[in-house]
Structures are given as structure tokens and as C-alpha cells.
Enzyme design. Structure first.
Site, mmCIF file in Angstrom:
data_model
loop_
_atom_site.group_PDB
_atom_site.id
_atom_site.type_symbol
_atom_site.label_atom_id
_atom_site.label_comp_id
_atom_site.label_asym_id
_atom_site.label_seq_id
_atom_site.Cartn_x
_atom_site.Cartn_y
_atom_site.Cartn_z
ATOM 1 C CD GLU A 1 -2.842 1.449 0.735
ATOM 2 O OE1 GLU A 1 -2.584 1.617 -0.478
ATOM 3 O OE2 GLU A 1 -3.968 1.596 1.213
ATOM 4 C CG ASP A 2 -0.881 4.849 -1.414
ATOM 5 O OD1 ASP A 2 -1.489 4.296 -0.467
ATOM 6 O OD2 ASP A 2 -1.443 5.637 -2.194
ATOM 7 C CG ASP B 1 -4.270 9.665 6.367
ATOM 8 O OD1 ASP B 1 -3.600 10.277 7.205
ATOM 9 O OD2 ASP B 1 -5.215 10.194 5.751
ATOM 10 C CG PHE C 1 -2.861 15.508 0.752
ATOM 11 C CD1 PHE C 1 -3.739 14.577 1.280
ATOM 12 C CD2 PHE C 1 -2.643 15.507 -0.627
ATOM 13 C CE1 PHE C 1 -4.390 13.665 0.476
ATOM 14 C CE2 PHE C 1 -3.294 14.599 -1.447
ATOM 15 C CZ PHE C 1 -4.177 13.683 -0.888
ATOM 16 N NE ARG D 1 -3.469 7.800 -9.263
ATOM 17 C CZ ARG D 1 -3.978 7.515 -8.069
ATOM 18 N NH1 ARG D 1 -3.198 7.137 -7.082
ATOM 19 N NH2 ARG D 1 -5.267 7.617 -7.848
HETATM 20 P P1 IMP Z 1 -6.581 5.680 5.272
HETATM 21 O O1 IMP Z 1 -7.731 4.739 5.041
HETATM 22 O O2 IMP Z 1 -7.045 6.977 5.895
HETATM 23 O O3 IMP Z 1 -5.432 5.077 6.017
HETATM 24 O O4 IMP Z 1 -6.088 6.179 3.867
HETATM 25 C C1 IMP Z 1 -5.413 5.420 3.005
HETATM 26 C C2 IMP Z 1 -5.563 5.940 1.603
HETATM 27 O O5 IMP Z 1 -5.829 7.348 1.550
HETATM 28 C C3 IMP Z 1 -4.267 5.753 0.889
HETATM 29 O O6 IMP Z 1 -4.235 4.513 0.240
HETATM 30 C C4 IMP Z 1 -4.231 6.897 -0.075
HETATM 31 O O7 IMP Z 1 -4.866 6.531 -1.277
HETATM 32 C C5 IMP Z 1 -5.041 7.984 0.584
HETATM 33 N N1 IMP Z 1 -4.174 8.988 1.240
HETATM 34 C C6 IMP Z 1 -3.982 9.169 2.557
HETATM 35 N N2 IMP Z 1 -3.106 10.168 2.795
HETATM 36 C C7 IMP Z 1 -2.728 10.612 1.576
HETATM 37 C C8 IMP Z 1 -1.804 11.644 1.151
HETATM 38 O O8 IMP Z 1 -1.137 12.344 1.920
HETATM 39 N N3 IMP Z 1 -1.692 11.788 -0.196
HETATM 40 C C9 IMP Z 1 -2.375 11.030 -1.116
HETATM 41 N N4 IMP Z 1 -3.233 10.079 -0.747
HETATM 42 C C10 IMP Z 1 -3.407 9.873 0.586
#
Ligand code: IMP
Length: 171
Positions: free
Chosen positions: A94-95, A98, A147, A160
Site C-alpha cells: 500500500e502507498d 493514514d 498531504f 502519481r
Molecule cells: P486511510 O484509510 O485513511 O489510512 O487512507 C489510506 C488511503 O488514503 C491511501 O491509500 C491513499 O490513497 C489515501 N491517502 C492518505 N493520505 C494521503 C496523502 O497524503 N496523499 C495522497 N493520498 C493519501
């Protein structure tokens, strides 16, 4: 946009992570990587190129964000895997983690498919934003609450393709 992590920093760290994964899963058995689209595509591509021939790949797509910079908290499956996970050593790629909601959802549905083991690799982690505790076995970099875009990560589907990670203007 301010560069937060350079291409060289990312490349070095990914080699470390690949070596760590090979140490944790020694032997000849396959390692099955599940890339979380779209953000994980560049990380996955570099990670598996640092590994030996026992790698197999699959792709899953979920959405948790609209076009804004904050999570809706709602995760939906957009594309399921092509192959089953039963008896395999699986690594989710996963990237970024958050709030942790996306990964929690993914780990729950993939664990239910009876892999031999299930681990998670995230290039980035923003621990200050966590809403749920989630286990991540391999973390590339821990970052502040910015972000970020690039190296797979987008803002409204843009950026991207950047080879580095940058902080979006205005953040
Ligand atoms: P989570 O469910 O809040 O942990 O978010 C995960 C997803 O939100 C990641 O797979 C990203 O696609 C997106 N995301 C969260 N933070 C960022 C950021 O700083 N930049 C771009 N995408 C983000």
C-alpha cells in the site's frame, strides 16, 4: 511543491525493505504480493524488482477518498483479486497508511481468505492521523501530517507519476 523524499532516498529504503522481507520469509516458497491500486503501483514495482524469482503478483482496488485531501472513512472495493490466497505467504503493498481504515478493511477481507501468512508493507505512514490501530509490518518512512503526492500518490488523480514524494502546495 516541496520535495519531501527524493528518488534516491526512496530507492535506498525500498532495497532495505526487500531484504527484510526476504529475511522474514526465507526459503524457496513463493511470496505473493497484493498491490493496492492505484497508489501502490510504483512502490510495488520497485519492491518486487529488488527481490528474487519467487514472486507472484495480484492487484486489488479500493476507494476511500473522493477528490479531496481527507478520508470519507468509507472504503469500497472496486476491483477484487484475480487469484485466491489460501496457503500463500501474502504481502499487501500500500502507498500510505493514514487513518488506518483502508488497511483494516483490506486486512480483514484478505485474512478471511486463509493465507498462510499475511503481512503489510506501506511506503509511508502518518501515525498522527490514525483512527484505528492497524498492524503494518514494513514501513518505508514515517511522516508528519502533510498531504503528499508523487511516487503513486495522487491529488485528484494528478502527480502519481512524480519519481519523488512532494508536499502539496498550501499544506
Ligand atoms: P486511510 O484509510 O485513511 O489510512 O487512507 C489510506 C488511503 O488514503 C491511501 O491509500 C491513499 O490513497 C489515501 N491517502 C492518505 N493520505 C494521503 C496523502 O497524503 N496523499 C495522497 N493520498 C493519501
Amino acid at each position: 511543491m516541496k520535495v519531501l523524499l527524493t528518488e534516491a532516498q526512496i530507492a535506498t529504503r525500498i532495497k532495505d525493505l526487500a531484504a527484510q522481507i526476504e529475511r522474514d520469509l526465507p526459503g524457496e516458497e513463493g511470496i505473493h504480493f497484493v498491490c493496492v491500486l492505484k497508489g501502490g503501483f510504483m512502490f510495488m514495482s520497485d519492491l518486487v524488482r529488488s527481490m528474487g524469482p519467487r514472486v507472484t503478483l495480484d492487484f486489488i482496488a479500493v476507494s476511500s477518498y473522493g477528490t479531496g485531501t481527507r478520508s470519507s472513512g468509507e472504503v469500497r472495493m472496486q476491483k477484487d483479486l484475480d487469484y485466491g490466497l489460501e496457503g500463500r505467504d501474502v504481502i499487501i503493498v500500500e502507498d500510505i497508511v493514514d487513518t488506518g481504515l483502508t488497511l483494516t478493511y483490506l486486512q480483514d477481507i484478505l485474512r478471511a481468505r486463509s493465507p498462510k501468512s499475511l503481512r503489510t508493507a506501506c511506503l509511508l505512514s502518518k501515525p498522527s492521523r490514525r483512527k484505528v490501530e492497524v498492524r503494518v509490518d514494513y514501513i518505508g518512512f514515517t511522516i508528519e501530517d502533510h498531504f503528499v503526492v508523487g511516487y503513486g500518490l495522487d491529488y485528484a488523480e494528478k502527480y502519481r507519476n512524480l519519481p519523488h514524494i512532494a508536499v502539496l502546495d498550501g499544506e
